[in-house]
Design a protein around this motif. Structure first.
Motif, short mmCIF file in Angstrom:
data_model
loop_
_atom_site.label_atom_id
_atom_site.label_comp_id
_atom_site.label_asym_id
_atom_site.label_seq_id
_atom_site.Cartn_x
_atom_site.Cartn_y
_atom_site.Cartn_z
N THR A 6 0.83 -1.20 0.00
CA THR A 6 0.00 0.00 0.00
C THR A 6 0.86 1.25 0.00
OG1 THR A 6 -1.81 -1.12 1.15
CG2 THR A 6 -1.76 1.28 1.28
N GLU A 7 1.93 1.26 0.80
CA GLU A 7 2.81 2.42 0.85
C GLU A 7 3.42 2.71 -0.52
OE1 GLU A 7 5.63 1.75 3.94
OE2 GLU A 7 4.10 1.77 5.53
N LYS A 8 3.82 1.66 -1.24
CA LYS A 8 4.36 1.86 -2.58
C LYS A 8 3.31 2.48 -3.49
CE LYS A 8 7.67 -1.99 -2.46
NZ LYS A 8 8.03 -3.31 -3.05
N HIS A 9 2.09 1.99 -3.40
CA HIS A 9 1.01 2.52 -4.22
C HIS A 9 0.75 3.99 -3.90
CE1 HIS A 9 -2.89 2.57 -6.32
NE2 HIS A 9 -3.34 3.24 -5.27
N HIS B 296 1.53 7.43 -6.35
CA HIS B 296 0.46 8.33 -6.77
C HIS B 296 0.49 9.67 -6.03
CE1 HIS B 296 -1.00 4.46 -8.29
NE2 HIS B 296 -1.74 5.15 -9.13
N GLY B 297 1.54 9.89 -5.23
CA GLY B 297 1.70 11.16 -4.55
C GLY B 297 0.81 11.39 -3.35
N VAL B 298 0.02 10.36 -2.98
CA VAL B 298 -0.92 10.53 -1.87
C VAL B 298 -0.18 10.63 -0.54
CG1 VAL B 298 -2.85 9.49 -0.62
CG2 VAL B 298 -2.77 9.38 -3.12
N ARG B 299 0.79 9.76 -0.32
CA ARG B 299 1.48 9.74 0.97
C ARG B 299 2.22 11.05 1.23
NH1 ARG B 299 2.80 5.61 4.23
NH2 ARG B 299 0.57 5.18 3.91
N GLU C 252 -7.72 10.30 2.25
CA GLU C 252 -7.46 9.27 1.25
C GLU C 252 -6.37 8.31 1.71
OE1 GLU C 252 -6.30 8.74 -3.50
OE2 GLU C 252 -6.52 10.76 -2.63
N ASP C 253 -5.33 8.84 2.32
CA ASP C 253 -4.24 8.01 2.83
C ASP C 253 -4.77 7.02 3.87
OD1 ASP C 253 -1.93 6.96 4.03
OD2 ASP C 253 -0.81 8.79 3.71
N GLN D 34 -6.14 1.43 5.28
CA GLN D 34 -7.00 0.44 5.91
C GLN D 34 -7.54 -0.56 4.90
OE1 GLN D 34 -7.41 0.10 9.06
NE2 GLN D 34 -9.14 -1.30 9.24
N ASN D 35 -8.11 -0.08 3.82
CA ASN D 35 -8.92 -0.94 2.95
C ASN D 35 -8.13 -1.76 1.95
OD1 ASN D 35 -11.18 -0.02 4.28
ND2 ASN D 35 -11.71 1.49 2.73
N ARG D 36 -6.87 -1.42 1.71
CA ARG D 36 -6.05 -2.23 0.82
C ARG D 36 -5.38 -3.38 1.55
NH1 ARG D 36 -4.85 0.14 -4.21
NH2 ARG D 36 -2.92 -1.08 -4.32
#
Length: 347
Positions: A167-170, A174-177, A206-207, A212-214
């Motif tokens: 999830t962290e990679k994703h 995508h610039g979310v983290r 979103e983060d 949580q959900n992934r």
């Protein structure tokens, strides 16, 4: 390696809600169920819905009692989010007893180094789900896609960390983290309860939602989450301002097999604080869900630590409950008479 999806034993069962280190309540409940915890005698197998530990005065004693029964095939337990936190080495509210912190505000018996070793080994043996033809047990949410993602065997803590890494990679790609971290830094990591952010932090939302959900293990042990819609809905929970809330997954559960969960801090009285509890309150004992076959057996015994700090010694708001199966009646540690649950829909 642990079988992450295990089978419930046949025959009548007593399904016990989140214990949270309340050894005296567990001893009283087992007595009301016709057994003797200290003698290792139960009238039927006990099935715990997870969160045996944290907040209460003696998590070590609860775990020793559980282990003695489990070794004789008299007790079963699914992994809760509090056990998962400890498997992953995370310091959370109320788990200082495990990390050697006697001053974390909960006045709990502190585990020794020897205790920590066997407790970790015990948690590594706990499944995520227990199931048989007429019953399913999971700590927070029965989600078919998440159950399928588990695979047959593994170590829950390691798997949860692996899913988080993906999830962290994703989120990084995508610039979310990075955007969420910038928002958290601007608002002091969202910790102070008296400093509510003055705008809705969309990247934090979103983060948190995707983190949580992934992760299927997070979803099964602490439930799926969804973003809030406005700043007015944001609340300070778990030591931080939250821009997500728990999803009512049971409204989309259409399988005929009943599910019993814990986790959601159900109340024994009407008019609870919905925002902090997260479980519908049609009554103190209703079944819920699309098929009215989902039941939360967590009646907030874990809040007794707070009541004790205010001088309460008995007549507690919450209790430790057992759901007797297949009778579908409730017994509490401080209410020995069995009371029927309401609204169950037969398959």
């Amino acid at each position: 390696m642990t079988e992450l999806k295990q089978r419930l034993p046949d025959g009548p069962l007593d399904l016990i809600g989140d214990v949270h280190g309340e050894y005296d309540a567990l001893r009283a409940l087992v007595h009301n169920l016709g057994g003797d915890l200290e003698a290792g005698r139960v009238s039927r197998p006990l099935v715990f819905v997870g969160d045996l530990v944290d907040r209460g005065p003696d998590s070590v004693a609860v775990l020793r009692a559980y282990e003695r029964l489990a070794e004789r095939g008299l007790a079963y337990c699914v992994l809760g989010n509090h056990e998962l936190n400890l498997l992953r080495g995370e310091s959370k509210e109320g788990n200082g007893w495990f990390h050697g912190d006697a001053l974390d505000g909960f006045r709990s018996v502190v585990a020794t180094a020897e205790d920590r070793a066997w407790i970790t080994a015990l948690f590594e043996r706990l499944p995520i789900t227990l199931e048989r033809d007429d019953l399913r047990v999971v700590h927070a949410a029965w989600l078919d896609d998440a159950v399928e993602q588990l695979g047959a065997t593994g170590h829950a803590g390691e798997l949860a960390s692996a899913f988080d890494a993906e999830t962290e990679k994703h989120l990084a790609a995508h610039g979310v983290r990075a955007s969420a971290d910038a928002e958290r830094a601007a608002y002091g990591y969202l910790k102070p309860s008296d400093e509510k952010p003055d705008r809705f932090l969309h990247n934090v939302a979103e983060d948190d939602e995707q983190t949580q959900n992934r992760n299927p293990i997070r979803r099964l042990t602490s439930g799926p989450e969804e973003r809030l819609q406005s700043l007015d809905q944001v609340d300070h929970l778990g030591g931080k301002w939250r821009f997500v809330q728990r999803s009512a997954w049971w409204l989309d559960y259409h399988h005929p097999t009943p599910v019993v969960v814990g986790h959601y801090w159900r109340s024994r009285v009407l008019a609870p604080d919905h925002k902090k509890q997260g479980w519908p309150a049609a009554s103190a004992s209703h079944w819920h869900g699309a098929q009215r076959n989902v039941f939360c057996v967590d009646y907030s015994v874990g809040r007794r630590y707070h009541e004790r700090h205010t001088g309460v010694a008995d007549n507690f708001h919450g209790g430790l409950a057992a759901l007797r199966w297949p009778e579908r009646t409730l017994v509490f540690d401080d209410r020995p008479e069995a009371a029927p649950t309401l609204g169950f829909r037969e398959a």
